[in-house]
Design a protein around this motif. Structure first.
Motif, PDB file in Angstrom:
ATOM      1  N   PHE A 152       1.012  -1.181  -0.029  1.00 43.89           N
ATOM      2  CA  PHE A 152       0.024   0.065  -0.103  1.00 43.89           C
ATOM      3  C   PHE A 152       0.654   1.395  -0.054  1.00 43.89           C
ATOM      4  N   PHE A 153       2.174   1.287  -0.238  1.00 46.31           N
ATOM      5  CA  PHE A 153       3.048   2.320  -0.529  1.00 46.31           C
ATOM      6  C   PHE A 153       3.420   2.510  -1.765  1.00 46.31           C
ATOM      7  N   GLU A 238      -1.665   3.073   8.471  1.00 46.30           N
ATOM      8  CA  GLU A 238      -2.712   2.509   7.779  1.00 46.30           C
ATOM      9  C   GLU A 238      -2.686   2.577   6.264  1.00 46.30           C
ATOM     10  N   GLY A 239      -2.103   3.773   5.891  1.00 46.43           N
ATOM     11  CA  GLY A 239      -2.131   4.224   4.531  1.00 46.43           C
ATOM     12  C   GLY A 239      -1.647   5.578   4.145  1.00 46.43           C
TER      13      GLY A 239
END
Ligand code: FAD
Length: 464
Positions: A152-153, A238-239
């Motif tokens: 998610f990065f 978380e994001g």
């Protein structure tokens, strides 16, 4: 005379190049295949470049402490970051050149290109000039690892750094969010905080440096706090809320957001085991992609060995090199077994940390009755003389036998000092034997002797 054993090594990091030199010393016909720079992660993207930068910031820190030491330096003492980076690059190059010179002297062939196994005893290398086929009696896989990337990065964003890209920055970031407060995250935090970067670290475990002794990690966190480094434990990222041109905003568990100029993701490593032809000979990997080996470092395929990070054991350069020596021994008909019970673990921060063997809690869990001895460096003459009286040395021993079973230390030069304990554990020495050995005065080493005396309640320089 029998023909020399042909050994092909894929990967020229501290596992592969050390194996190559040792095999040549033992009379083998050796080829090392390397697709990038000789020396691997360690020399080019890991141990050496980080320690070169730490060397610069230690000097900077001392220069800034002139008032304490009794001297004045004219003008502001400011870092020259491009020069630090040049120095770092020059040190890596000097060491690479040294390996190439040893290869030439020892007649280790170096093939520059990407290697893959194409069948039993066959390695194909894609070089700039075309494909080269190598025939091997034994193959050693030493392809190492690379930074783990959370899906998610977006690692293509210039604001998102891995340990590799953080070593190639051209300017000091004003602020840095570090995901992961393990060894690599802490080493980068030490460097950039001295350079003036505002640092926030986010770690999901309940302590920073999760593998270290709890008391040591807590004290270390206090030291970071004094430097202005914020450490958030038991916290998840978380994001990403925003990838700006010159900043990044991360969503933190609990609804909080953190904005920084750059974000360094230091959450572990992943193996370089894809695309190297493992399936062509039946080399098995585990669920995470690390190559499965036995204690002789044999893989599940005949005459194929795997050393260093790629087998997922302990991801350290000295372990990779040690395994290189074991694998070569076995390639040449030996029966050497890997033994990773005594491996020094060193963290090159300011102050340094080093540990080995069991912590007090682990010793209890393993059924020992641990006894400890501690000596604070604030009472060590040498530590005070060099302005580094922060930290301590703790030795853990087995009450029944008096044998040394572990140690943890924080302070100047402890990454060198740890080897006295390594030799002691490896050879079953007792605390009394360390305490009976004359240690030079004044040294940090004598603090270790005092810690040994303290195990028996007899440290001369401990009050009460
Ligand atoms: P690597 O060093 O990763 O070398 C593997 C080599 O194989 C690479 O050169 C790669 O280009 C090559 N390769 C891969 N695939 C192929 C292919 N198909 N064909 C040809 N070549 C290929 N460890 C310590 O002990 N002390 C430290 O202070 C320390 N600091 C670190 C700091 C950082 C920032 C990082 C990231 C790591 C650090 N480490 C440290 C860990 C250490 O760098 C590794 O454990 C060590 O480099 C592993 O050695 P290796 O030979 O297994 O693999």
């Amino acid at each position: 005379m029998a023909d020399a054993v042909r050994i092909v090594i894929i990967g020229g990091g501290p596992g592969g190049y050390v194996a190559g030199i040792r095999a040549a010393q033992r009379g083998a016909d050796v080829t090392v295949v390397e697709k990038d720079l000789i020396g691997g992660t360690c020399l080019n993207r890991g141990c050496i470049p980080t320690k070169a930068l730490l060397g610069s910031i230690e000097a900077l820190h001392k220069a800034r402490s002139g008032a304490e030491f009794g001297f004045a330096v004219g003008g502001d003492i400011t870092p020259d970051f491009p020069r630090m980076m040049e120095r770092k690059a020059a040190i890596s190059k000097q060491l690479r050149d040294g390996i190439i010179a040893i290869f030439k002297k020892r007649k280790v062939k170096l093939v520059a290109g990407e290697g893959r196994i194409v069948g039993p005893g066959k390695v194909e290398v894609t070089t700039a000039e075309g494909t080269v086929e190598l025939a091997a009696d034994k193959i050693i896989i030493a392809t190492g690892s690379e930074p783990a990337r959370l899906p998610f990065f977006d690692f293509d964003q210039p604001t998102v750094l891995t340990s590799t890209s953080a070593l190639e920055l051209d300017a000091i970031p004003a602020s840095l969010l570090i995901i992961g407060a393990g060894v690599i995250g802490c080493e980068f935090a030490s460097v950039f905080s001295e350079l003036g970067t505002q640092i926030t670290m986010v770690e999901m475990m309940p302590q920073m440096l999760p593998l270290e002794d709890t008391r040591l990690a807590k004290q270390f966190q206090q030291i970071f706090k004094k430097k202005g480094i914020e450490v958030m434990l038991k916290t998840r990222v978380e994001g990403i809320a925003e990838y700006g041109a010159d900043h990044i905003t991360a969503n933190i568990e609990g609804g909080q957001q953190i904005t920084a100029e750059k974000m360094l993701v230091s959450i572990g490593r992943q193996p370089n085991s894809k695309g190297i032809g493992l399936e062509t000979v039946g080399v098995e990997t585990d669920g995470r992609g690390y190559i499965v080996i036995n204690d002789k470092l044999e893989t599940t395929a005949k005459d194929v060995y795997a050393i260093g990070d790629i087998n997922g054991g302990i991801l350290l350069a000295h372990v990779a090199s040690y395994e290189g020596l074991i694998a070569v021994e076995n390639c040449l008909g030996g029966n050497a077994q890997r033994d990773l019970k005594v491996v020094p673990s060193c963290i090159y921060t300011l102050p340094e940390i080093a540990s080995i063997g069991l912590t007090e809690d682990q010793a209890r869990d393993e059924g020992f009755e641990p006894v400890t001895g501690t000596f604070r460096l604030g009472a060590a003459g040498k530590a005070l003389a060099i302005g580094e009286g922060v930290g301590y040395i703790q030795i853990i021993a087995d009450h029944a036998t008096d044998k040394v079973i572990g140690a943890n230390m924080m302070g100047p030069h402890v990454t060198d000092l740890i080897h006295e304990i390594a030799v002691s554990i490896k050879n079953g020495l007792t605390v009394k034997q360390i305490g009976d050995t004359i240690h030079a005065h004044p040294t940090i080493g004598e603090a270790l002797m005092e810690a040994a005396h303290d195990v028996h309640g007899e440290s001369v320089h401990v009050v009460g």
